[in-house]
Write a protein that holds these residues in place. Structure first.
Motif, PDB file in Angstrom:
ATOM      1  N   VAL A   2      -2.375  18.196   4.296  1.00 13.87           N
ATOM      2  CA  VAL A   2      -1.257  17.897   5.198  1.00 13.87           C
ATOM      3  C   VAL A   2      -0.698  19.231   5.707  1.00 13.87           C
ATOM      4  CG1 VAL A   2       1.042  16.872   5.385  1.00 13.87           C
ATOM      5  CG2 VAL A   2      -0.702  15.777   3.951  1.00 13.87           C
ATOM      6  N   LEU A   3      -0.715  19.428   7.007  1.00 14.58           N
ATOM      7  CA  LEU A   3      -0.215  20.684   7.581  1.00 14.58           C
ATOM      8  C   LEU A   3       1.268  20.615   7.875  1.00 14.58           C
ATOM      9  CD1 LEU A   3      -3.207  21.487   9.971  1.00 14.58           C
ATOM     10  CD2 LEU A   3      -2.785  22.380   7.678  1.00 14.58           C
ATOM     11  N   SER A   4       1.751  19.439   8.231  1.00 19.51           N
ATOM     12  CA  SER A   4       3.200  19.259   8.384  1.00 19.51           C
ATOM     13  C   SER A   4       3.532  17.783   8.452  1.00 19.51           C
ATOM     14  CB  SER A   4       3.708  19.983   9.637  1.00 19.51           C
ATOM     15  OG  SER A   4       3.310  19.295  10.793  1.00 19.51           O
ATOM     16  N   GLY A   5       4.817  17.474   8.244  1.00 21.30           N
ATOM     17  CA  GLY A   5       5.284  16.096   8.343  1.00 21.30           C
ATOM     18  C   GLY A   5       5.157  15.334   7.037  1.00 21.30           C
ATOM     19  N   SER A   6       5.378  14.034   7.123  1.00 15.80           N
ATOM     20  CA  SER A   6       5.412  13.173   5.948  1.00 15.80           C
ATOM     21  C   SER A   6       4.019  12.840   5.464  1.00 15.80           C
ATOM     22  CB  SER A   6       6.140  11.868   6.296  1.00 15.80           C
ATOM     23  OG  SER A   6       7.373  12.147   6.914  1.00 15.80           O
ATOM     24  N   ALA A   7       3.759  13.088   4.180  1.00 17.87           N
ATOM     25  CA  ALA A   7       2.412  12.917   3.639  1.00 17.87           C
ATOM     26  C   ALA A   7       2.135  11.491   3.169  1.00 17.87           C
ATOM     27  CB  ALA A   7       2.199  13.879   2.475  1.00 17.87           C
ATOM     28  N   VAL A   8       3.199  10.670   3.038  1.00 19.11           N
ATOM     29  CA  VAL A   8       3.051   9.365   2.387  1.00 19.11           C
ATOM     30  C   VAL A   8       3.493   8.242   3.316  1.00 19.11           C
ATOM     31  CG1 VAL A   8       3.874   7.938   0.461  1.00 19.11           C
ATOM     32  CG2 VAL A   8       3.352  10.368   0.086  1.00 19.11           C
ATOM     33  N   GLU A   9       2.716   7.160   3.315  1.00 21.76           N
ATOM     34  CA  GLU A   9       3.104   5.934   4.026  1.00 21.76           C
ATOM     35  C   GLU A   9       3.280   4.833   2.998  1.00 21.76           C
ATOM     36  OE1 GLU A   9       0.033   4.655   6.744  1.00 21.76           O
ATOM     37  OE2 GLU A   9      -0.233   6.728   7.344  1.00 21.76           O
ATOM     38  N   LEU A  10       4.410   4.165   3.062  1.00 20.55           N
ATOM     39  CA  LEU A  10       4.657   3.057   2.156  1.00 20.55           C
ATOM     40  C   LEU A  10       4.770   1.775   2.982  1.00 20.55           C
ATOM     41  CD1 LEU A  10       5.108   2.885  -0.937  1.00 20.55           C
ATOM     42  CD2 LEU A  10       7.551   2.702  -0.435  1.00 20.55           C
ATOM     43  N   TRP A  11       3.824   0.874   2.733  1.00 26.62           N
ATOM     44  CA  TRP A  11       3.790  -0.418   3.441  1.00 26.62           C
ATOM     45  C   TRP A  11       4.329  -1.488   2.494  1.00 26.62           C
ATOM     46  CZ3 TRP A  11       1.373  -1.332   8.369  1.00 26.62           C
ATOM     47  CH2 TRP A  11       0.720  -0.217   8.920  1.00 26.62           C
ATOM     48  N   GLU A  12       5.354  -2.212   2.941  1.00 29.64           N
ATOM     49  CA  GLU A  12       5.942  -3.267   2.105  1.00 29.64           C
ATOM     50  C   GLU A  12       5.971  -4.594   2.847  1.00 29.64           C
ATOM     51  OE1 GLU A  12       9.353  -2.114  -0.638  1.00 29.64           O
ATOM     52  OE2 GLU A  12       9.373  -0.489   0.841  1.00 29.64           O
ATOM     53  N   THR A  13       6.083  -5.673   2.080  1.00 28.34           N
ATOM     54  CA  THR A  13       6.205  -7.000   2.666  1.00 28.34           C
ATOM     55  C   THR A  13       7.416  -7.706   2.071  1.00 28.34           C
ATOM     56  OG1 THR A  13       4.980  -9.013   3.247  1.00 28.34           O
ATOM     57  CG2 THR A  13       4.619  -8.121   1.019  1.00 28.34           C
TER      58      THR A  13
ATOM     59  N   ALA B   6       0.841  -1.194   0.000  1.00 31.29           N
ATOM     60  CA  ALA B   6       0.000   0.000   0.000  1.00 31.29           C
ATOM     61  C   ALA B   6       0.872   1.238   0.000  1.00 31.29           C
ATOM     62  CB  ALA B   6      -0.912   0.010   1.219  1.00 31.29           C
ATOM     63  N   CYS B   7       0.430   2.219  -0.767  1.00 34.68           N
ATOM     64  CA  CYS B   7       1.041   3.541  -0.745  1.00 34.68           C
ATOM     65  C   CYS B   7      -0.077   4.511  -0.402  1.00 34.68           C
ATOM     66  CB  CYS B   7       1.669   3.838  -2.108  1.00 34.68           C
ATOM     67  SG  CYS B   7       2.434   5.466  -2.193  1.00 34.68           S
ATOM     68  N   VAL B   8      -0.067   4.948   0.845  1.00 37.48           N
ATOM     69  CA  VAL B   8      -1.132   5.847   1.316  1.00 37.48           C
ATOM     70  C   VAL B   8      -0.668   7.279   1.102  1.00 37.48           C
ATOM     71  CG1 VAL B   8      -2.577   6.519   3.274  1.00 37.48           C
ATOM     72  CG2 VAL B   8      -1.753   4.142   3.080  1.00 37.48           C
ATOM     73  N   VAL B   9      -1.382   7.996   0.262  1.00 35.60           N
ATOM     74  CA  VAL B   9      -1.016   9.374  -0.044  1.00 35.60           C
ATOM     75  C   VAL B   9      -2.082  10.311   0.517  1.00 35.60           C
ATOM     76  CG1 VAL B   9      -0.437  11.027  -1.860  1.00 35.60           C
ATOM     77  CG2 VAL B   9       0.053   8.595  -2.187  1.00 35.60           C
ATOM     78  N   HIS B  10      -1.671  11.124   1.482  1.00 34.10           N
ATOM     79  CA  HIS B  10      -2.589  12.118   2.023  1.00 34.10           C
ATOM     80  C   HIS B  10      -2.521  13.366   1.150  1.00 34.10           C
ATOM     81  CE1 HIS B  10      -1.546   9.439   5.445  1.00 34.10           C
ATOM     82  NE2 HIS B  10      -2.850   9.448   5.577  1.00 34.10           N
ATOM     83  N   ASP B  11      -3.521  14.191   1.241  1.00 33.08           N
ATOM     84  CA  ASP B  11      -3.584  15.407   0.426  1.00 33.08           C
ATOM     85  C   ASP B  11      -3.638  15.066  -1.064  1.00 33.08           C
ATOM     86  OD1 ASP B  11      -3.902  18.079   0.284  1.00 33.08           O
ATOM     87  OD2 ASP B  11      -1.918  18.629   0.986  1.00 33.08           O
ATOM     88  N   ALA B  12      -4.129  13.888  -1.378  1.00 32.32           N
ATOM     89  CA  ALA B  12      -4.101  13.433  -2.762  1.00 32.32           C
ATOM     90  C   ALA B  12      -5.273  14.006  -3.552  1.00 32.32           C
ATOM     91  CB  ALA B  12      -4.167  11.911  -2.808  1.00 32.32           C
ATOM     92  N   ARG B  13      -4.999  14.335  -4.807  1.00 34.74           N
ATOM     93  CA  ARG B  13      -6.092  14.540  -5.735  1.00 34.74           C
ATOM     94  C   ARG B  13      -6.553  13.147  -6.136  1.00 34.74           C
ATOM     95  NH1 ARG B  13      -4.524  16.295 -10.519  1.00 34.74           N
ATOM     96  NH2 ARG B  13      -2.439  16.684  -9.715  1.00 34.74           N
ATOM     97  N   ILE B  14      -7.864  12.944  -6.173  1.00 42.25           N
ATOM     98  CA  ILE B  14      -8.362  11.609  -6.462  1.00 42.25           C
ATOM     99  C   ILE B  14      -8.274  11.362  -7.966  1.00 42.25           C
ATOM    100  CG2 ILE B  14     -10.299  10.020  -6.193  1.00 42.25           C
ATOM    101  CD1 ILE B  14      -9.083  11.099  -3.546  1.00 42.25           C
TER     102      ILE B  14
END
Ligand code: 3EB
Length: 323
Positions: free
Chosen positions: A51-62, A28-36
């Motif tokens: 996103v007001l501050s910090g990292s906007a993206v979470e990358l989940w890997e296996t 999963a690549c969770v992108v906040h502040d994303a245009r759909i």
């Protein structure tokens, strides 16, 4: 259930930007502040929150390559021992938020029913127009209708309260509903918070049915353990503490988190992913002195979103991992 000696099947990194291409091990690549966009890759999870501050993206890997697929309205990526699934309900369907939510949850439940041995341990619910009322006074509010539809589906199984996933529910821009979930091969252990009435036991005043989620789930692996903590706010007992005072609410929220961590044996586990949701940016300024020290996660992401009770100014979620 696989042997408890199974290693932790996922790795989470927070990033400033989404990678151009998702490798075969990305769940999963969770992108906040994303245009759909109508992206064909079901691993891209687009969350319409500033996103007001910090990292906007979470990358989940296996570990190995994931299997990607679609089943009805669900897009998913599945590895040997971990999966993500997402589902989006459009604005039109959300005009009947209760029915739309019930259908979405029924689909997700059926998705897991087709996968014996898998467990639904975590949900994120992003609800457009969360406080909009479609008749019926207070109970016509979209959040309450969402809670009703979710309860209708999840409560159909005996003993459901002991299996409830951890969850976040936040109001987003737009009118759509986005749900994404994490599944594992172990159910983990439900953790409730003695400072708070369990959400699934909230009294009638918050809506016709209670919110179906656990405060946290603890997952134990051969190489460590995780505490997956639900969105946590300034709720003591079942009531909102310090309505209208964001700084006090943040302090109370941190107390709630401390208590939960102590009870779960996770008091000294660092957070690998901290998200602070605030109703508005002014709230952040008020809370910033405390937010800076928030669990020592300097990559913490601050997002502007509606909290499900209008008297709550903020909510925090964390993923804690033992060394
Ligand atoms: C609370 O403690 C705050 O309905 O799924 C937090 C996390 C909250 C999840 C949900 C609601 C939900 O009641 C609200």
């Amino acid at each position: 259930m696989p042997p408890l000696s199974a290693p932790r099947p996922y790795r989470l990194r927070t990033l400033a930007h989404a990678p151009k291409e998702l490798g075969e091990t990305v769940l999963a690549c969770v992108v906040h502040d994303a245009r759909i966009t109508d992206d064909a890759d079901p691993r891209l999870i687009q969350v319409p929150l500033p996103v007001l501050s910090g990292s906007a993206v979470e990358l989940w890997e296996t570990e190995g390559p994931v299997q990607i697929g679609r089943e009805a309205g669900i897009g998913y990526a599945q590895g040997e021992a971990v999966l993500f699934a997402q589902l989006r309900v459009g604005a039109d369907a959300m005009r009947d938020a209760r029915t739309a939510t019930a259908s979405a949850y029924a689909e997700l439940l059926a998705f897991f029913a087709r996968r014996p041995g898998w467990h639904w341990v975590r949900s994120w619910n992003y609800i457009g127009d969360i406080h909009r009322r479609d008749g019926n006074g207070d109970d016509g509010e979209r959040y309450r209708q969402f809670v009703l539809g979710r309860h209708e589906v999840l409560s159909a199984e005996a003993g459901f309260e002991a299996r409830l996933p951890a969850a976040t529910a936040i109001g987003t821009r737009g009118a759509a509903l986005l749900i994404y979930v994490l599944g594992t091969r172990q159910p983990g252990v439900q953790i409730e918070n003695p400072r708070q009435v369990s959400a699934f036991r909230y009294p009638r005043q918050y809506g016709p049915r209670s919110p179906s989620f656990s405060r946290a789930r603890r997952l134990d692996w051969a190489d460590g353990a995780d505490l997956i903590v639900s969105g946590t706010a300034s709720v003591v007992g079942h009531e909102t503490a310090h309505p209208g005072d964001a700084a006090r609410q943040l302090r109370e929220t941190l107390e709630n988190l401390q208590q939960l961590r102590r009870d779960a044996g996770a008091h000294d586990w660092p957070s690998v992913c901290t998200k602070l949701f605030v109703r508005n940016a002014a709230t952040l300024a008020q809370a910033r002195p405390l937010a800076g020290s928030l669990l020592g996660d300097d990559r913490a992401c601050v997002l502007e979103g509606e909290i499900c009770r209008t008297d709550l100014a903020l909510e925090v979620e964390v993923l804690l991992q033992s060394a």
